[in-house]
Motif scaffolding. Sequence first.
Motif, PDB file in Angstrom:
ATOM      1  N   HIS A 410       0.864  -1.192   0.000  1.00 35.10           N
ATOM      2  CA  HIS A 410       0.000   0.000   0.000  1.00 35.10           C
ATOM      3  C   HIS A 410       0.898   1.238   0.000  1.00 35.10           C
ATOM      4  N   ARG A 411       0.882   1.940  -1.098  1.00 36.73           N
ATOM      5  CA  ARG A 411       1.751   3.112  -1.193  1.00 36.73           C
ATOM      6  C   ARG A 411       1.250   4.200  -0.242  1.00 36.73           C
ATOM      7  N   ILE A 412       2.183   4.855   0.413  1.00 38.24           N
ATOM      8  CA  ILE A 412       1.824   5.883   1.383  1.00 38.24           C
ATOM      9  C   ILE A 412       1.053   6.998   0.670  1.00 38.24           C
ATOM     10  N   PRO A 413      -0.151   7.327   1.145  1.00 34.59           N
ATOM     11  CA  PRO A 413      -1.000   8.321   0.446  1.00 34.59           C
ATOM     12  C   PRO A 413      -0.603   9.759   0.773  1.00 34.59           C
ATOM     13  N   VAL A 414       0.635  10.072   0.460  1.00 31.98           N
ATOM     14  CA  VAL A 414       1.175  11.414   0.707  1.00 31.98           C
ATOM     15  C   VAL A 414       1.893  11.875  -0.557  1.00 31.98           C
ATOM     16  N   TRP A 415       1.644  13.149  -0.931  1.00 27.80           N
ATOM     17  CA  TRP A 415       2.281  13.728  -2.107  1.00 27.80           C
ATOM     18  C   TRP A 415       3.068  14.969  -1.689  1.00 27.80           C
ATOM     19  N   TYR A 416       4.149  15.241  -2.411  1.00 30.44           N
ATOM     20  CA  TYR A 416       5.003  16.394  -2.115  1.00 30.44           C
ATOM     21  C   TYR A 416       4.972  17.341  -3.305  1.00 30.44           C
ATOM     22  N   CYS A 417       4.700  18.620  -3.015  1.00 34.01           N
ATOM     23  CA  CYS A 417       4.725  19.629  -4.071  1.00 34.01           C
ATOM     24  C   CYS A 417       6.176  19.950  -4.399  1.00 34.01           C
ATOM     25  N   GLN A 418       6.524  19.851  -5.675  1.00 34.30           N
ATOM     26  CA  GLN A 418       7.908  20.075  -6.094  1.00 34.30           C
ATOM     27  C   GLN A 418       8.246  21.566  -6.188  1.00 34.30           C
ATOM     28  N   ASP A 419       7.232  22.430  -6.054  1.00 32.67           N
ATOM     29  CA  ASP A 419       7.480  23.866  -6.147  1.00 32.67           C
ATOM     30  C   ASP A 419       7.516  24.541  -4.779  1.00 32.67           C
ATOM     31  N   CYS A 420       6.630  24.154  -3.854  1.00 36.21           N
ATOM     32  CA  CYS A 420       6.612  24.846  -2.554  1.00 36.21           C
ATOM     33  C   CYS A 420       6.866  23.920  -1.372  1.00 36.21           C
ATOM     34  N   ASN A 421       7.145  22.625  -1.674  1.00 37.49           N
ATOM     35  CA  ASN A 421       7.451  21.623  -0.641  1.00 37.49           C
ATOM     36  C   ASN A 421       6.284  21.321   0.291  1.00 37.49           C
ATOM     37  N   GLU A 422       5.080  21.668  -0.111  1.00 33.58           N
ATOM     38  CA  GLU A 422       3.903  21.328   0.699  1.00 33.58           C
ATOM     39  C   GLU A 422       3.745  19.800   0.762  1.00 33.58           C
ATOM     40  N   SER A 439       0.865  21.762 -10.257  1.00 34.46           N
ATOM     41  CA  SER A 439       0.460  20.390 -10.601  1.00 34.46           C
ATOM     42  C   SER A 439       1.654  19.438 -10.528  1.00 34.46           C
ATOM     43  N   ARG A 440       2.824  19.972 -10.127  1.00 27.49           N
ATOM     44  CA  ARG A 440       4.029  19.131 -10.046  1.00 27.49           C
ATOM     45  C   ARG A 440       4.052  18.452  -8.662  1.00 27.49           C
ATOM     46  N   LEU A 441       3.302  17.378  -8.583  1.00 27.12           N
ATOM     47  CA  LEU A 441       3.202  16.633  -7.321  1.00 27.12           C
ATOM     48  C   LEU A 441       3.819  15.243  -7.498  1.00 27.12           C
ATOM     49  N   GLU A 442       4.544  14.795  -6.486  1.00 30.07           N
ATOM     50  CA  GLU A 442       5.135  13.452  -6.525  1.00 30.07           C
ATOM     51  C   GLU A 442       4.707  12.690  -5.271  1.00 30.07           C
ATOM     52  N   GLN A 443       4.241  11.472  -5.489  1.00 28.78           N
ATOM     53  CA  GLN A 443       3.811  10.659  -4.343  1.00 28.78           C
ATOM     54  C   GLN A 443       5.023  10.059  -3.642  1.00 28.78           C
ATOM     55  N   ASP A 444       4.902   9.929  -2.338  1.00 34.14           N
ATOM     56  CA  ASP A 444       5.958   9.279  -1.554  1.00 34.14           C
ATOM     57  C   ASP A 444       6.227   7.901  -2.154  1.00 34.14           C
ATOM     58  N   PRO A 445       7.487   7.541  -2.392  1.00 32.89           N
ATOM     59  CA  PRO A 445       7.778   6.268  -3.065  1.00 32.89           C
ATOM     60  C   PRO A 445       7.607   5.050  -2.175  1.00 32.89           C
ATOM     61  N   ASP A 446       7.566   5.234  -0.858  1.00 38.20           N
ATOM     62  CA  ASP A 446       7.530   4.097   0.062  1.00 38.20           C
ATOM     63  C   ASP A 446       6.127   3.507   0.182  1.00 38.20           C
ATOM     64  N   VAL A 447       6.087   2.278   0.694  1.00 37.36           N
ATOM     65  CA  VAL A 447       4.808   1.625   0.981  1.00 37.36           C
ATOM     66  C   VAL A 447       4.700   1.422   2.494  1.00 37.36           C
ATOM     67  N   LEU A 448       3.506   1.085   2.938  1.00 33.29           N
ATOM     68  CA  LEU A 448       3.274   0.864   4.361  1.00 33.29           C
ATOM     69  C   LEU A 448       3.701  -0.539   4.770  1.00 33.29           C
ATOM     70  N   ASP A 449       4.153  -0.640   6.004  1.00 39.36           N
ATOM     71  CA  ASP A 449       4.449  -1.932   6.600  1.00 39.36           C
ATOM     72  C   ASP A 449       3.264  -2.875   6.402  1.00 39.36           C
ATOM     73  N   THR A 450       3.542  -4.107   6.009  1.00 39.21           N
ATOM     74  CA  THR A 450       2.486  -5.099   5.802  1.00 39.21           C
ATOM     75  C   THR A 450       1.580  -5.223   7.022  1.00 39.21           C
ATOM     76  N   TRP A 451       2.173  -5.091   8.218  1.00 41.78           N
ATOM     77  CA  TRP A 451       1.381  -5.269   9.439  1.00 41.78           C
ATOM     78  C   TRP A 451       0.386  -4.119   9.642  1.00 41.78           C
ATOM     79  N   PHE A 452       0.567  -3.007   8.935  1.00 41.84           N
ATOM     80  CA  PHE A 452      -0.399  -1.907   9.035  1.00 41.84           C
ATOM     81  C   PHE A 452      -1.757  -2.358   8.482  1.00 41.84           C
TER      82      PHE A 452
END
Length: 900
Positions: A410-422, A439-452
Motif C-alpha cells: 500500500h503506497r503511502i497516500p502522501v504527495w510532495y509539491c515540487q514547487d513549494c514543498n507542501e 500540478s508538479r506533485l510526486e507521491q511518496d515512493p515508500d509503501v506501508l508496513d504489511t502489518w499496518f
Amino acid sequence: MSLPTVYNPQNVEEKWYQFWLEGRYFHAEVQAEAEPFCIVIPPPNVTGVLHLGHALDNTLQDILIRWRRMQGYNALWMPGTDHAGIATQAKVEETLAKEGLSKYDLGREEFLKRVWAWKEQYGGTIIKQLKRLGASCDWERERFTMDEGCSAAVREVFLRLYERGLIYRGSYLINWCPKCHTTISDIEVEHEEKEGHLWHIRYPLADGTGFIEVATTRPETMLGDTAVAVHPEDSRYHGMVGKEVILPIMNRRIPIIADSYVDMSFGTGAVKVTPAHDINDFEMGLRHNLPQITVIGFNAEMTAEAGKFAGLDRYECRKRLVEELEQAGFLVEVESHTHAVGQCYRCDTTIEPLISKQWFVKMKPLAEPAIEAAKNGDLEFVPERFTKIYLGWLENIRDWCISRQLWWGHRIPVWYCQDCNEVIAARTEPQTCPKCGSSRLEQDPDVLDTWFSSGLWPFSTLGWPQQTAELEHFYPTSVLVTGRDIIFFWVARMIFMGLEVMKEVPFKQVLIHGLVLDKHGKKMSKSRPETIVDPMDVINQFGADTLRFTLATGTALGQDQRFQMEKIEGSRNFCNKIWNAARFVLMHHEKEAAMEFPDSSQAALLHSFAVGATATLPEGWLTLADQWILTRLQTVTGEVTRLLERFDLGAAASTIYEFLWNEYCDWYIELSKPRLYQQENALDRRITQAVLARVLRQTLELLHPFMPFLTEEIWQAVPHQGESIMVAQWPQASENLTFQTAESEMNLVIEVIRALRNIRSEANLAPQKKVAAYFSASAERNAILERNIPYIANLAGLDEQHFLAETAPKPERSVSSVAAGITLFVPLAGLVDVAKEKERLGKELGQLENEIAKIEARISSPSFSQKAPPEVVAKEKVKLDTFREKAGKIKERLTQLDEA
C-alpha cells in the motif's frame, strides 16, 4: 450403506469437501435473530505454503468454528491472504534476476504488473492446501490485504491517524536490512545468540594525562563515535566526566559524558557512543545533544564519513581497523563474547541500525486504550499468563516505523509539491497543490508496513469503512486463534487499531497456542532440513484427519508441542479403530434389517432412539452394559463441551479418544457380542444394535470438529437425521440416559475381568483354556458379581465360579489378586506345570536382574551421568524403573507359585 474393508482417506476427503462446498455449509449470511460467532483467519502470506504451524493454527480454528456451527451459532470463519510485501517482492525479483533483469529495468508500474501476475499464478497455493486440511472457511468471502476494500480501509485509517497527529515523518534510528533494502520494525528483528568478540580499546585523554578503555562488539562503528559514556556513580571515572578523548585512527576530539544507561559491570564500565548506529546510543545522543555521524551506509558499506575505510564492506572494515588499532597500540585485548545479534526475520541478514527519514505512528496514545482493555476485562487472553507479556510490550512500546522501501504494498497516500514543498495527505490522488496550485506533485515512493494493513483485518474484511450489515452483525469477532510468536507482530496491532477505529476490541478472547517443535524439542529450521515435516506429505500419506488429530491432541493451553511421527501412527491407528468399529456396527445393523421383525412399533421406537430422538425405551430393555455406556456417553458429552468452552481442545480430543477406544470399542462392543450373536430373542438384538448405533453416531458428532472427513463418511452410513454431520445438532447430555448405579457397578465388573485376565496372562494360559474362579467379598459385592457373571465368564474365560464369604480360607493351590475390594482366587491345579513355570520365571528374573545391575552401574558412573545428554540419562532411569517393577511382579508370582 456398508463401508469398505479398509479406510482410505484419499477416497473420502475430496468427495466430502466438495459436498460441503456445493451445499454451501461453510457460508454464513447475516441473520439478525441468530447469535453470531466469528473468527478471522490469521492471513497467511500469499507467497506461502502450508507448514506445521499453519496446520496447527488452522486446525484449532476449524475445531472451534465447526463446533459452534453445530451448536446453532451463525458461524463465520473469514479467510484471506496477506500481500507479504518483502517476501512477495523478493520472489518476483528472483524471477527477474533469472531473466537478467532488475525491477529498475522495468520501472515501478511494469514491475507491479509482474507482481500481480505472479500473485494470480502462484498465490493460491496455501489456500488450496488449507482446503486439503479441511478448513471450513467461508471461501465465498475470501479477502486479500490489497483488494479494493482493504486498500480503501488502509487509506482511510492512515488519513485519520495523520489528521489526529498520530502519524508523522521524521529522522530516527531504524532497523535496516541491507539485503531486502528496506526498514523493518523492532519486532521483525530476530535476535540470535552468536559467538563473537569483545574488543578493548584505549581512547587517549586529550590533555595527555592517560587514557580511558572502552569495550565494544562492533569496532567498525567507532569511526562514528561522538562521545564516551560512563555511569555517574562509577567512582573509577570521577574527575574524567567533562574531559575529552582523542578518537583513535580518526583523531577527532569527543567528550566523556555521564549517563545512567551505562552498565558499570559490562566491560570496563566505559562505553563508546555512536548515535547513528545503535538505538540506545541514539537516545543517549539526544539526551546529551551529540552529533550523529553515519559511517555505514544502506548497502552495508562504509561511507565517506569513515575516512580511508570508505567503500569497504562493514566486516572488511572491521578486520582492517582492528589491525590498525593493534599496530598503533590502541588495542588492549580481545576476548570471546557471546551476544545477541539482530537478524532480518525474512532473510537472516544482520540488521544495520541506521538513521533515516521515515514515517512513524505515535504509539503511546494508541497503546493506552489497548492496555486498559486487557486490564478491565474487555479482552481476555487464554492462557491468562500471556496478558502479562502483552502488557509488558505495550507499556514499553516505541513509536512504530511504518514506511518500507518497497514497491509492492500500500503506497503511502502522501504527495510532495515540487514547487513549494507542501506535504499533502489525501484519500484520493490530488491534481494540484492546495497551497500554491502547482500540478508538479510526486507521491511518496515508500509503501506501508504489511502489518499496518493486517492490523485492520477484523473490520476491513467485514466491509469497513462502509457500514455494512456484516460489520454490524459480526464485529467484534468472537475469538482470535494464533501462535505466541505473533502477539506483538499482529495481535496487539489489531487490538489498538480496532479500539482506535471501531471504539471496540476486535475480538473478545485471544487463544494463544504454542509452537510445533521437532521431536527433540527444538524449532524446525531451514538450516536443518531434516527437522522439517511437510504437512502435505503427512496428509498425502495418512490423511488430513490423522494430522489434525495429532496436532489437536498434542496441544495444551499455550504450550509448545513436539511433533513425532509415532504420534501420527497412533492417530492413524485411531482412525482404523473407529472404522472397524463402525463396520462391526453396520454389519449387524444390515444383517438384522434383512430379517423380519414383526413389531413395527418397537422397530420405529428403536430407530428413533438410534438416530438421537428423545425417545425413552421401556424399563428392562437396557442391560447393565447398555446403561453403563449410555451413562458414560452423557458424561463424556458434557465434559467435551466444557473443555471446548474453556478452549482446552487437546484435553477434549483426548477425552473422546479414551471413550471411543477404551470404553466403546474395547469394552462395550465386546460386552454386546453375546447378545448380538444369540438367536433366541430378536428384540434383544435390535436393542443392542440401537445402543451401538446411537453411541457411535453421537460420539462421531463430538469427534467431527477434530476429524471432519472420517466422521462424515461413517455418519452418513449409520442411522442419522439430516443432510450432513456438519450441521447436525451438537450433542447434549441427557438425564434420561444417565443411570445412577450403572457406572459404579460396571466399573467393578471391569476391574474384576482385568484382574482375572492378568492372572491368566501371568500364568501363561492359552486363551481357549477355561478356568474356575473364587470370589471372596461382601454380600453386596458378591450379589453384583452373581448377576453379572455372564459378562465376567465370557470375557475372562471362566467355566465355573464360586462365591465365598470375606473370611473364607484361600482355596488350595491357587493364585490370588485383589480388585475393587474383592479377593479373587484361581486354582492352578491341572492348568499349570508349577515346576516348569517357576523355572521359566526364574530365568526371566535372572535376565532382568542382570539388566538392572548394568543400568545401575551406568547411571552411577560420573562419566555417564555428567556427560551424557539429560534426555539420555532420563531414558535410562525410566528403563530402570520399568525393569525393577517387572522384577517385583515376577518375585510376587514366584511366591504365589510356592504357596500354590
